[in-house]
Design a protein around this motif. Sequence first.
Motif, PDB file in Angstrom:
ATOM      1  N   GLY A  21       2.615   6.996  -1.148  1.00 61.63           N
ATOM      2  CA  GLY A  21       2.716   8.153  -0.236  1.00 61.63           C
ATOM      3  C   GLY A  21       3.763   7.857   0.816  1.00 61.63           C
ATOM      4  N   SER A  44       5.764   7.828  -4.575  1.00 61.50           N
ATOM      5  CA  SER A  44       5.276   9.051  -3.947  1.00 61.50           C
ATOM      6  C   SER A  44       5.408  10.198  -4.929  1.00 61.50           C
ATOM      7  N   ARG A  45       4.729  11.301  -4.640  1.00 59.32           N
ATOM      8  CA  ARG A  45       4.839  12.494  -5.486  1.00 59.32           C
ATOM      9  C   ARG A  45       6.276  13.029  -5.458  1.00 59.32           C
ATOM     10  N   CYS A  77      -0.963   5.712   1.966  1.00 60.51           N
ATOM     11  CA  CYS A  77      -0.542   6.602   3.069  1.00 60.51           C
ATOM     12  C   CYS A  77      -0.502   8.062   2.601  1.00 60.51           C
ATOM     13  N   THR A  78      -1.287   8.411   1.613  1.00 60.24           N
ATOM     14  CA  THR A  78      -1.290   9.807   1.138  1.00 60.24           C
ATOM     15  C   THR A  78      -2.137  10.657   2.072  1.00 60.24           C
ATOM     16  N   SER A  79      -2.064  11.973   1.863  1.00 56.15           N
ATOM     17  CA  SER A  79      -2.888  12.867   2.684  1.00 56.15           C
ATOM     18  C   SER A  79      -4.370  12.638   2.352  1.00 56.15           C
ATOM     19  N   SER A  82      -5.480  14.540  -0.777  1.00 53.04           N
ATOM     20  CA  SER A  82      -5.003  14.148  -2.115  1.00 53.04           C
ATOM     21  C   SER A  82      -5.461  12.753  -2.532  1.00 53.04           C
ATOM     22  N   LEU A  83      -6.205  12.066  -1.666  1.00 48.51           N
ATOM     23  CA  LEU A  83      -6.540  10.663  -1.953  1.00 48.51           C
ATOM     24  C   LEU A  83      -7.188  10.460  -3.327  1.00 48.51           C
ATOM     25  N   VAL A  86      -4.792  11.132  -6.196  1.00 52.50           N
ATOM     26  CA  VAL A  86      -3.750  10.096  -6.296  1.00 52.50           C
ATOM     27  C   VAL A  86      -4.326   8.818  -6.914  1.00 52.50           C
ATOM     28  N   ASP A 103      -5.948   1.360   3.531  1.00 53.01           N
ATOM     29  CA  ASP A 103      -5.615   2.780   3.731  1.00 53.01           C
ATOM     30  C   ASP A 103      -5.428   3.034   5.220  1.00 53.01           C
TER      31      ASP A 103
END
Length: 273
Positions: A21, A44-45, A77-79, A82-83, A86, A103
């Motif tokens: 992320g 990352s996406r 570090c994703t939202s 979305s954890l 992901v 995290d």
Amino acid sequence: MSSSSSSSSLPPQTLKIGIVGFGTFGQFLAKTMIKQGHTTRATSRTDYSQLCHQLDVPFFRDVIPFLEADNDVILICTSILSLSEVLNSMPLRRLKRHTLFVDVLSVKEHPRNVLLRVLPENMDVLCTHPMFGPESGKNGWKDLPLVYEKVRVRDETRCSSFLHIFESKGCRMVEMSCEEHDKVAARSQFLSHSIGRILAEMGIESTSMNTKSFETLVKLKESTTNDSFDLFSGLFIHNRFAQQELMNLEQSFEKVKQRLLKKMSEQQSLSSV
Ligand code: NAP
């Protein structure tokens, strides 16, 4: 809860940190880690190849070579929203070695539960929440809180080396359970974000005759709306204490309004005699 030094007796190690992320907050943390001499790589996406090239951070479009790279730490570090998606989409069996998963999500029970559910038992887990962001931390991190819980840590030296990134910048190190964090954050961070969003909904703007308190409100509106709506809704959806605080806010608003209306009707009846 305790404010503490997290350092082990051994000198901190230089770490190889894989960031999952690479949005606003992931980039913000990476810059400090690089300055401190750690090696970072990212996935990352979105394709951040160009930006990563400028930062000299290897970017992996494909998550398999990312997982197979020699990471000491995988930093999530994703939202908040979305954890699960992901982590569930990562072939975690491809991990080649025991790794520390960390995290930085702004809620803590949710990532703790997800990480313990999806990770192989031999992976260490450290849950953290840096209580600052690119704006509030732009002039340094001194005295800004870093909340953390060592959820499953066997390699203390590696964990301390990671925490040292924040400690050495002067952060206030606050060791606290994920549950306690969420309870306190619902009544502080979620509440301030909610009020900031309400003020934004009202369209408040700075005036030529701002009081200091009104300036504080304008700043609150600006700082909360700088964060993504995903972040704000994550604070609500994945913190089990937040719903109660939203109800408390609504009830308190109603109580204040009723007191004003009562006073107004008392005044009106006085002036009519
Ligand atoms: P955010 O909106 O909470 O998260 C953005 C990140 O999540 C980006 O890396 C984005 O990837 C990824 N993402 C979002 N939806 C996704 C999906 N469906 N699938 C895969 N990836 C997805 O903004 P942020 O400010 O960067 O925050 C990141 C994390 O740090 C959050 O968990 C937040 O709670 C935490 N945090 C933020 C702050 C802060 O001040 N901003 C402070 C402390 C902690 P792409 O960029 O590749 O699209």
